[in-house]
Design a protein around this motif. Structure first.
Motif, PDB file in Angstrom:
ATOM      1  N   VAL A  24      43.427  51.468  34.098  1.00 17.59           N
ATOM      2  CA  VAL A  24      43.627  50.361  34.733  1.00 17.59           C
ATOM      3  C   VAL A  24      42.623  49.231  34.089  1.00 17.59           C
ATOM      4  CG1 VAL A  24      43.507  49.103  36.834  1.00 17.59           C
ATOM      5  CG2 VAL A  24      44.163  51.577  37.091  1.00 17.59           C
ATOM      6  N   GLY A  25      43.309  48.215  33.782  1.00 13.76           N
ATOM      7  CA  GLY A  25      42.592  47.063  33.081  1.00 13.76           C
ATOM      8  C   GLY A  25      41.680  46.245  34.083  1.00 13.76           C
ATOM      9  N   SER A  26      40.913  45.414  33.625  1.00 16.61           N
ATOM     10  CA  SER A  26      40.209  44.430  34.594  1.00 16.61           C
ATOM     11  C   SER A  26      41.087  43.723  35.416  1.00 16.61           C
ATOM     12  CB  SER A  26      39.264  43.675  33.782  1.00 16.61           C
ATOM     13  OG  SER A  26      39.725  42.799  32.701  1.00 16.61           O
ATOM     14  N   LEU A  27      40.310  43.122  36.696  1.00 16.28           N
ATOM     15  CA  LEU A  27      41.012  42.279  37.543  1.00 16.28           C
ATOM     16  C   LEU A  27      41.154  41.190  36.727  1.00 16.28           C
ATOM     17  CD1 LEU A  27      42.157  42.077  40.613  1.00 16.28           C
ATOM     18  CD2 LEU A  27      39.747  41.018  40.816  1.00 16.28           C
ATOM     19  N   GLN A  28      42.652  40.590  36.847  1.00 19.80           N
ATOM     20  CA  GLN A  28      42.934  39.327  36.442  1.00 19.80           C
ATOM     21  C   GLN A  28      42.873  38.195  37.380  1.00 19.80           C
ATOM     22  OE1 GLN A  28      46.189  39.429  33.144  1.00 19.80           O
ATOM     23  NE2 GLN A  28      46.367  41.650  33.795  1.00 19.80           N
ATOM     24  N   ASP A  29      42.991  37.047  36.863  1.00 23.04           N
ATOM     25  CA  ASP A  29      42.988  35.653  37.760  1.00 23.04           C
ATOM     26  C   ASP A  29      44.068  35.402  38.608  1.00 23.04           C
ATOM     27  OD1 ASP A  29      40.718  34.853  36.327  1.00 23.04           O
ATOM     28  OD2 ASP A  29      41.846  33.338  35.093  1.00 23.04           O
ATOM     29  N   ASP A  30      45.114  36.477  38.464  1.00 24.13           N
ATOM     30  CA  ASP A  30      46.258  36.346  39.304  1.00 24.13           C
ATOM     31  C   ASP A  30      46.087  37.511  40.501  1.00 24.13           C
ATOM     32  OD1 ASP A  30      46.994  38.415  37.782  1.00 24.13           O
ATOM     33  OD2 ASP A  30      48.832  37.979  37.155  1.00 24.13           O
ATOM     34  N   GLY A  31      44.983  38.264  40.380  1.00 26.74           N
ATOM     35  CA  GLY A  31      44.948  39.334  41.203  1.00 26.74           C
ATOM     36  C   GLY A  31      45.513  40.737  40.956  1.00 26.74           C
ATOM     37  N   TYR A  32      46.010  40.819  39.839  1.00 23.98           N
ATOM     38  CA  TYR A  32      46.721  41.868  39.160  1.00 23.98           C
ATOM     39  C   TYR A  32      45.797  42.508  38.295  1.00 23.98           C
ATOM     40  CZ  TYR A  32      50.941  41.108  42.099  1.00 23.98           C
ATOM     41  OH  TYR A  32      51.626  40.952  43.313  1.00 23.98           O
TER      42      TYR A  32
END
Length: 312
Positions: A24-32
């Motif tokens: 799982v990648g890091s949390l992105q600005d869109d919440g995904y």
């Protein structure tokens, strides 16, 4: 795959899945989060019967408790049927009867399998003759796991898990699935992952934005060697899920103490998937876990994705 005119009932089947690898990648600005995962479809199936109707409805049966499932328009199978109707301009409805065998909120994509089988069944029932590529495109709008339930086999998923590429897997892998009597919310487990990473920021490497599947996983799948695959099983959601449901750690220990090559949480859990060497080992582990009052079932993979079943 398609039939040219409407029938009185159509039966379709789609498999559950195990994530043998999930980064799982890091949390992105869109919440995904961006994902990199290796899916394997396994022989635990959802069966969908589609009947002609003027509106859209769904009812459930099967080997697991379905009393808490929603049957209104928020149900994923209903969403799938309506999406196909919109795409094709079909003006009728469908009555869906679903026999559930994949755990609910268990990390095995049961709802996604329902949606994939529904797309196939409704297309055949209505005679809408949508291509496989178009059905996959509709599937991708319904959720990250739906395209894989449609496709089946073994595949690498990237993006949010919905960008699929087939992966070669030799032979057959044997699994014993320890089924929990509770579910875990996928968004809740992802939120706990973010909290887990914040809590342990000094001790773990920071998550990268776009992860990839470990090459050793692909090598093990290609070789068809369960011992090799056991060494590469990995799931970033396992630690946060165990934090939310600590009892699962003991289930993992019991499986490995009783002959499993390795155990892993499937997806966001709480289903625990144990990889074993062969059929005999699977039966022995199932019996051992059952004696410990753990509900365990055997499954094999990879298996086909969603397909029509021609009932006798």
């Amino acid at each position: 795959m398609m039939i040219p005119e409407a029938s009185t009932v159509v039966h379709a089947r789609a498999p559950g899945k195990i994530n043998v690898f999930l980064k799982v990648g890091s949390l992105q600005d869109d919440g995904y989060h961006e994902l990199a995962t290796a899916f394997q479809a396994v022989s635990l199936y959802e069966d969908v019967w589609a009947y002609p109707a003027d509106d859209f409805s769904v009812e459930f049966s099967g080997s697991i408790d379905t009393s808490d499932l929603v049957t209104d328009g928020s149900n994923l199978a209903i969403k799938a049927a309506r999406a196909l109707a919109r795409k094709t301009g079909f003006r009728g409805g469908v009555r869906l009867v679903i026999s559930k065998n994949v755990p609910i909120a268990g990390g095995m994509g049961g709802g996604s399998a329902d949606a994939a089988a529904t797309l196939l069944a409704c297309d055949a029932l209505w005679g809408t003759a949508v291509s496989k590529e178009e059905l996959l495109a509709i599937a991708a709008t319904l959720g990250a796991d739906v395209p894989f339930a449609f496709m089946g086999g073994t595949a690498i998923g990237t993006g949010r898990g919905d960008q699929l590429s087939p992966a070669l897997a030799k032979g057959q892998f044997h699994w014993v699935l320890a089924l929990a009597d509770f579910g875990l919310s996928t968004p809740g487990v992802y939120a706990e992952l973010d909290r887990h990473r914040d809590r342990h920021a000094q001790d773990i490497f920071p998550a990268i934005m776009q992860p990839s599947v470990d090459a050793h996983v692909l090598q093990a799948l290609r070789a068809g060697e369960p011992a090799m695959l056991a060494e590469t099983l990995s799931n970033d959601l396992q630690a946060p899920a165990l934090h939310l449901a600590p009892g699962l750690a003991r289930v993992l220990e019991l499986g490995e103490e009783n002959g499993a090559l390795a155990g892993i949480l499937s997806g966001s859990g709480p289903t625990v998937a144990f990889l074993v060497a062969d059929t005999d080992s699977a039966l022995e582990l199932q019996v051992a876990l059952s004696a410990l009052r753990i509900h365990a079932v055997r499954a094999t993979g990879p298996v086909h994705g969603a397909r029509l079943i021609h009932d006798a």
